[in-house]
Design a protein around this motif. Structure first.
Motif, PDB file in Angstrom:
ATOM      1  N   THR A 579      -1.699  -5.950  35.074  1.00 18.45           N
ATOM      2  CA  THR A 579      -0.409  -5.614  35.673  1.00 18.45           C
ATOM      3  C   THR A 579       0.339  -6.913  35.956  1.00 18.45           C
ATOM      4  N   TYR A 580       1.590  -6.743  36.371  1.00 16.78           N
ATOM      5  CA  TYR A 580       2.420  -7.922  36.673  1.00 16.78           C
ATOM      6  C   TYR A 580       1.930  -8.667  37.908  1.00 16.78           C
ATOM      7  N   LEU A 581       1.095  -8.031  38.718  1.00 13.24           N
ATOM      8  CA  LEU A 581       0.585  -8.719  39.907  1.00 13.24           C
ATOM      9  C   LEU A 581      -0.676  -9.516  39.594  1.00 13.24           C
ATOM     10  N   GLU A 582      -1.153  -9.397  38.373  1.00 16.91           N
ATOM     11  CA  GLU A 582      -2.418 -10.035  38.007  1.00 16.91           C
ATOM     12  C   GLU A 582      -2.255 -11.172  36.998  1.00 16.91           C
ATOM     13  N   ARG A 583      -1.014 -11.528  36.660  1.00 19.98           N
ATOM     14  CA  ARG A 583      -0.895 -12.507  35.593  1.00 19.98           C
ATOM     15  C   ARG A 583       0.248 -13.498  35.803  1.00 19.98           C
ATOM     16  N   HIS A 584       0.171 -14.565  34.971  1.00 18.80           N
ATOM     17  CA  HIS A 584       1.270 -15.508  34.872  1.00 18.80           C
ATOM     18  C   HIS A 584       2.276 -14.975  33.855  1.00 18.80           C
ATOM     19  N   ASP A 585       3.527 -15.206  34.120  1.00 20.66           N
ATOM     20  CA  ASP A 585       4.611 -14.842  33.200  1.00 20.66           C
ATOM     21  C   ASP A 585       5.725 -15.860  33.382  1.00 20.66           C
ATOM     22  N   VAL A 586       6.558 -15.974  32.380  1.00 20.16           N
ATOM     23  CA  VAL A 586       7.754 -16.807  32.562  1.00 20.16           C
ATOM     24  C   VAL A 586       8.986 -16.050  32.068  1.00 20.16           C
ATOM     25  N   MET A 587      10.053 -16.163  32.820  1.00 19.85           N
ATOM     26  CA  MET A 587      11.357 -15.627  32.407  1.00 19.85           C
ATOM     27  C   MET A 587      12.198 -16.848  32.025  1.00 19.85           C
ATOM     28  N   SER A 588      12.103 -17.192  30.743  1.00 19.33           N
ATOM     29  CA  SER A 588      12.454 -18.532  30.283  1.00 19.33           C
ATOM     30  C   SER A 588      13.852 -18.604  29.681  1.00 19.33           C
ATOM     31  N   LEU A 589      14.435 -19.781  29.736  1.00 16.03           N
ATOM     32  CA  LEU A 589      15.715 -20.006  29.045  1.00 16.03           C
ATOM     33  C   LEU A 589      15.559 -19.893  27.535  1.00 16.03           C
ATOM     34  N   LEU A 590      14.330 -19.969  27.031  1.00 15.95           N
ATOM     35  CA  LEU A 590      14.104 -19.775  25.603  1.00 15.95           C
ATOM     36  C   LEU A 590      14.131 -18.286  25.253  1.00 15.95           C
ATOM     37  N   ASP A 591      14.227 -17.453  26.262  1.00 15.98           N
ATOM     38  CA  ASP A 591      14.036 -16.027  26.031  1.00 15.98           C
ATOM     39  C   ASP A 591      15.107 -15.261  26.816  1.00 15.98           C
ATOM     40  N   ARG A 592      14.710 -14.635  27.906  1.00 19.31           N
ATOM     41  CA  ARG A 592      15.667 -13.881  28.713  1.00 19.31           C
ATOM     42  C   ARG A 592      15.512 -14.334  30.162  1.00 19.31           C
ATOM     43  N   PRO A 593      16.244 -15.381  30.536  1.00 17.75           N
ATOM     44  CA  PRO A 593      16.089 -15.918  31.883  1.00 17.75           C
ATOM     45  C   PRO A 593      16.842 -15.071  32.908  1.00 17.75           C
ATOM     46  N   ILE A 594      16.907 -15.542  34.151  1.00 17.40           N
ATOM     47  CA  ILE A 594      17.635 -14.792  35.189  1.00 17.40           C
ATOM     48  C   ILE A 594      18.818 -15.624  35.677  1.00 17.40           C
ATOM     49  N   SER A 595      19.478 -16.289  34.753  1.00 14.86           N
ATOM     50  CA  SER A 595      20.536 -17.224  35.129  1.00 14.86           C
ATOM     51  C   SER A 595      21.622 -16.560  35.972  1.00 14.86           C
ATOM     52  N   GLU A 596      22.224 -17.389  36.806  1.00 12.76           N
ATOM     53  CA  GLU A 596      23.369 -16.974  37.609  1.00 12.76           C
ATOM     54  C   GLU A 596      24.636 -17.499  36.938  1.00 12.76           C
ATOM     55  N   PHE A 597      25.781 -17.023  37.415  1.00 12.63           N
ATOM     56  CA  PHE A 597      27.040 -17.506  36.845  1.00 12.63           C
ATOM     57  C   PHE A 597      27.188 -19.024  37.020  1.00 12.63           C
ATOM     58  N   ASP A 598      26.615 -19.558  38.107  1.00 10.60           N
ATOM     59  CA  ASP A 598      26.848 -20.977  38.401  1.00 10.60           C
ATOM     60  C   ASP A 598      25.815 -21.897  37.762  1.00 10.60           C
ATOM     61  N   GLY A 599      24.909 -21.351  36.948  1.00  8.38           N
ATOM     62  CA  GLY A 599      23.985 -22.249  36.261  1.00  8.38           C
ATOM     63  C   GLY A 599      22.697 -21.573  35.853  1.00  8.38           C
ATOM     64  N   PRO A 600      21.900 -22.289  35.042  1.00 10.86           N
ATOM     65  CA  PRO A 600      20.655 -21.704  34.545  1.00 10.86           C
ATOM     66  C   PRO A 600      19.644 -21.449  35.677  1.00 10.86           C
TER      67      PRO A 600
END
Ligand code: SF4
Length: 950
Positions: A579-600
């Motif tokens: 599950t998501y509570l059991e692992r490492h993950d990245v939400m990367s700029l190479l993929d689908r990040p969580i950027s805000e309007f004011d920056g990455p």
């Protein structure tokens, strides 16, 4: 809590839906009340220090505890029992070593002979940079994630028009907007951030208009709900754009300078450049991929000048003759001519929205944009060297999602929305639409697939990317006859701009051996035997079908998932994910990040509890397989030529992997450099994970204010983005009101393009749908349907409390939805003789299902709808066989065709039920009728799945 229990609070990132809110997880480390010595998750709350959700959590997020404790968890690798049938779900447990050995020997043989016989397709995962890298290294072109059956039209329609898109890559600036128009959006995308933004927007007095066949979720709190017939949004948007142009309410300075509206189009039908933008041969194009030698007709000198020459102003209307006698017209003139017949009355007939309402909305958009301008004291310099003392904006913001996208006419609908937003002058300006890093990108983005079958070679990585952005016929991934190279036929003449692939065609094509058979299909986190497939009953039969030799037509299926879904039953090998509570993950700029309007912004997950049983994160599976298969990116060689493991594990891979040796660009942008003091670009930092752990699992880089707006044309931003490899090129990104890319394909279909041409049977299709100007056509399925017999549209939405099929095993969320209804307007129901709470049949030309009706005034009378993926195969997801999900719930997918006969004739070849430009699945095009049913009448029926994996 017993005295010896230790409670800790750990931060990580939610994955109960795809929005990626920050969470704080309260965990009791083993104490007296722990049954098995495992830490127990006690409570999940929103993280107030996280930029995305600022402490807000939804019902799904808080219910992660029950996902962790789900009885449907798979805990050991499983092999289909010898002699058992696929789909029966009969398995035997094996060790990980056996599972890896099985995959290694199978995949090695495939890689050494014909890598394309391995296909890897993934669902709503958040690790596409890694899965894509694995597939490319393996050498197969047959890779994609879920985008093709989700919202690729939203991505492609917007990116091919404005260089960016909604949700992860951009959105409405509701802090400054005065008018907010939302189209085709349920409450599922960008959920918590959008809820926060809408609540602030409404408190500030902003006006919120929702255009949607159904009034639920966000639409329920709109100031005005405008019901619309599904699949007709393109007609509405054309009429709105027409009104805005006809009333002179478009932002002329913006259109002239920041779109290609002033650039001149060759209009001589006999010219080989017919429909392309005129170029000045004497001017350096600067970049052959994105030539900068286009022409304007200058209003001051009344003659042709290089586009954006100093002290010039382009004509937007007219017809002119160049010195060599070529006749040209500004692209805007052609757009205005295209829009002119699309009157409000024309759109009323199609959409069901009164013409007066359309006119009123257009006027409101136009005058709000014109009369309530925003000016921010932020100096910036544009790409042509002009200095501006302020940033201005027009406060009309839009948001749209799958309701527009999931139709076979969705690409042009979404493109029309991008054009409307541009006419109003709202692109990357305060109060309008704002990009999020790594967007904006060039139109089209520079990433490309290979262009022919020679890119697939035994024992070699794929020569190019499996997914890319075609800019002309030369970029298609086709063989010498114009036939597809990929199993899903992406980037072929059938779906030239299928930038996310076509996952929904894979099983049917592989079963049919069209364009070729495959050997091994690996599926990660996608329920392709149920809610993630159209024509479900038939697709399940294909998964289980054997050829004349008695062997399965798809010889081997490996499924990696954390839960026992309907799909795992069809696996030959099941790999238990965490599950998501059991692992490492990245939400990367190479993929689908969580950027805000004011920056990455990028973020991570860090395990808060250890994996259950023998569960292993899919990332670790890929790293291990990469080593065993000796894929170059995952191995190093000893001087003796022996392959060695390059990465210890996935966290080590994330820290040390660079896009190219020494590039300084990796999966995570924060705390780079040996000392962790560099941002975005820098050497790998072995302590990077620790830094994310100390900082709420998130890294936020704030752009200098002068780089935050007008990024399509902002010189400072472009240079910064190039330095940090967010952009490859630095040319300005003019909005494509007129799409030269589409015209190149059309010319090829007309036999006028100097390069590749489509096969004869596809030429009419390409010529029709690759129109450089936006146009409306009814969804393809409607042309094949007796609309008098099937008068109603049928659509689905994800409920607020569940994400796809993920949560039907969640004990808390099942208390909100344990079965679904078909929501029907009372007028429609009365006509059909269907009672509120009564049983009814919903029938399409392709089949029928029995379901339960619920009256609702919040749906327009020509539409019925239901929640997606609540209905289940009995026994799946470890539900009791008699559970409501299997007894009362239903799946609309049974009624949706995956393929359509081509409209030209009954004997013509079948084609995917998808958008002919992008391959987007036409989920919302189906037409139905309804009539009463009895409770005992049930169809379709499915066998009860037995529980596995305990
Ligand atoms: S919206 Fe809810 S489920 Fe989705 S990530 Fe945020 S808290 Fe989790």
């Amino acid at each position: 809590m017993s005295a010896d229990t230790q409670r800790t609070v750990k931060t990580t990132t939610c994955y109960m839906c795809a929005c990626r809110c920050g969470i704080r997880v309260h965990v009791d480390d083993p104490g007296a009340d722990s049954k098995d010595g495992r830490p127990v998750v006690r409570y999940i709350e929103g993280n107030p220090d996280h930029p995305l959700n600022k402490g807000v959590i939804c019902a799904k997020g808080a219910s992660g505890i029950m996902k962790q404790n789900s009885p449907a968890r798979l805990t050991r690798p499983l092999r289909r029992k010898p002699g058992s049938e696929r789909g029966a779900g009969e398995f035997e447990a094996i060790s990980w070593d056996e599972a890896f050995s099985l995959l290694e020997s199978r995949l090695k043989k495939i890689r050494e002979s014909d890598p394309k016989r391995f296909a890897l397709f993934t669902g709503r995962d958040q690790m596409q940079a890694l899965t894509g890298l694995f597939a490319r290294q393996f050498g197969t072109p047959n890779y994609a994630a879920h985008g093709g059956f989700c919202s690729v039209n939203m991505a492609a329609g917007m990116i091919y028009t404005i260089g960016g898109s909604f949700w992860e890559f951009g959105g409405p600036d509701l802090e400054r907007a005065k008018l907010f128009v939302m189209l085709g959006t349920a409450e599922d995308h960008h959920s918590n951030p959008l809820k926060i933004a809408i609540s602030k927007f409404k408190r500030r007095g902003g006006r919120f208009v929702s255009i949607n066949p159904v009034r639920t979720g966000y639409s329920a709190i709109a100031d005005e709900w405008v019901p619309i017939r599904p699949g007709t949004d393109g007609a509405l948007l054309l009429a709105l754009a027409n009104e805005i142009v006809a009333q002179g309410l478009y932002d002329r300075p913006f259109v002239a300078r920041y779109t290609n509206g002033g650039q001149l189009v060759v209009v001589d039908r006999d010219s080989p450049r017919y429909g392309l933008l005129a170029e000045d041969e004497g001017v350096d194009p600067q970049n052959p991929h994105y030539p900068q030698n286009k022409l304007w007709w200058d209003r001051h000198s009344n003659g042709p000048v290089p586009s954006h020459a100093p002290d010039t102003d382009p004509a937007l209307f007219g017809r002119f003759t160049l010195t060599d006698g070529t006749h040209v017209q500004p692209a805007f003139q052609l757009l205005a001519e295209r829009l002119a017949p699309h009157t409000a009355e024309w759109a009323e007939e199609i959409t069901g929205i009164p013409a007066a309402t359309i006119r009123r909305l257009a006027h409101e958009m136009g005058i709000t944009a014109r009369d309530q301008k925003i000016e921010l004291p932020i100096a910036w310099t544009d790409c042509w060297g002009n200095e501006h003392q302020s940033v201005t904006g027009n406060p009309v913001a839009f948001h749209a999602m799958r309701g527009l996208a999931a139709h076979s006419n969705g690409f042009h609908t979404v493109r029309t929305l991008g054009i409307l937003m541009s006419l109003l002058g709202t692109i990357d300006r305060p109060g309008g639409f704002l990009h999020k890093a790594p967007f904006p990108r060039a139109i089209p983005p520079s990433a490309k697939t290979p262009t022919g079958p020679e890119a697939v070679q035994p024992g070699q990585p794929l020569k190019g990317l499996a997914l890319g952005w075609p800019g002309s016929p030369e970029d298609l991934f086709v063989d010498a006859d114009g036939g597809p190279v990929r199993i899903d036929k992406a980037f072929s003449w059938e779906y030239p701009l299928s930038v996310h692939g076509l996952m929904h065609t894979v099983i049917t094509n592989a079963w049919r051996g069209d364009p070729y058979p495959i050997d091994t299909l690996m599926i990660f986190m996608a329920n392709m035997a149920w809610n993630s497939t159209m024509n479900t009953v038939e697709v399940r039969r294909m998964l289980n079908d054997r050829g004349p030799d008695g062997q399965y037509r798809i010889p081997f299926i490996a499924v990696c998932d954390a839960f026992q879904s309907e799909m795992t039953a069809f696996a030959d090998l099941v790999l238990p994910d965490t599950t998501y509570l059991e692992r490492h993950d990245v939400m990367s700029l190479l993929d689908r990040p969580i950027s805000e309007f004011d920056g990455p912004v990028d973020s991570v997950r860090i395990p808060v509890v250890p994996p259950l049983g023998e569960c292993k994160p899919f990332q670790e599976v890929l790293i291990e397989l990469g080593f065993r298969l000796e894929l170059p990116a995952f191995t190093t060689k000893t001087p003796e030529g022996k392959a060695e493991r390059r990465y210890r594990d996935y966290p080590d891979f994330i820290v040390r992997h660079e896009t190219e040796p020494g590039s300084g660009i990796g999966f995570l942008a924060g705390w780079r450099g040996a000392e962790g003091d560099k941002a975005l670009r820098g050497e790998p930092n072995p302590k990077q994970w620790e830094m994310y752990a100390k900082n709420n699992c998130v890294f936020h880089y704030e752009l200098a204010p002068s780089y935050r707006y007008m990024r399509n044309w902002n010189r400072g931003y472009m240079e910064w983005a190039q330095r940090n490899r967010l952009r490859r090129w630095g040319e300005p990104i003019l909005v494509h009101l007129y799409s030269e890319v589409l015209q190149r394909f059309r010319l090829a279909a007309q036999g006028k393009w100097p390069g590749r041409r489509p096969p004869a049977h596809l030429a009419p299709r390409v010529e029709k749908f690759f129109d450089p100007l936006p146009f409306y056509y009814p969804p393809l399925e409607h042309e094949l349907t007796d609309l008098a017999r099937y008068p109603l549209a049928a659509v689905t939405q994800r409920p607020m409390a569940m994400y796809h099929s993920w949560d039907s095993q969640n004990a808390w969320l099942r208390q909100i939805h344990a079965h679904n209804y078909l929501f029907v307007n009372p007028r429609t129901a009365h006509t059909a003789g269907v009672a509120d709470g009564g049983w009814l049949w919903v029938e399409s030309p392709w089949g029928r299902v029995r379901c339960m009706a619920r009256y609702s005034e919040a749906v327009e009378a020509g539409t019925v709808w239901t929640w997606n993926a609540i209905g289940k195969q009995p026994g799946a997801w470890a539900l009791e066989p008699g559970a409501n999900e299997g007894r009362k719930g239903f799946l609309l997918n049974h009624l949706i065709a995956d393929e359509l006969p081509q409209a030209e004739g009954k004997n013509a070849a079948r084609t995917s039920n998808s958008d002919p430009v992008t391959g987007q699945a036409g989920w919302y095009d189906v037409r139905v009728r309804i009539y009463p049913a009895a409770e005992h009448e049930v169809f379709p029926t499915f066998p009860v799945l037995q529980k596995v994996g305990a």
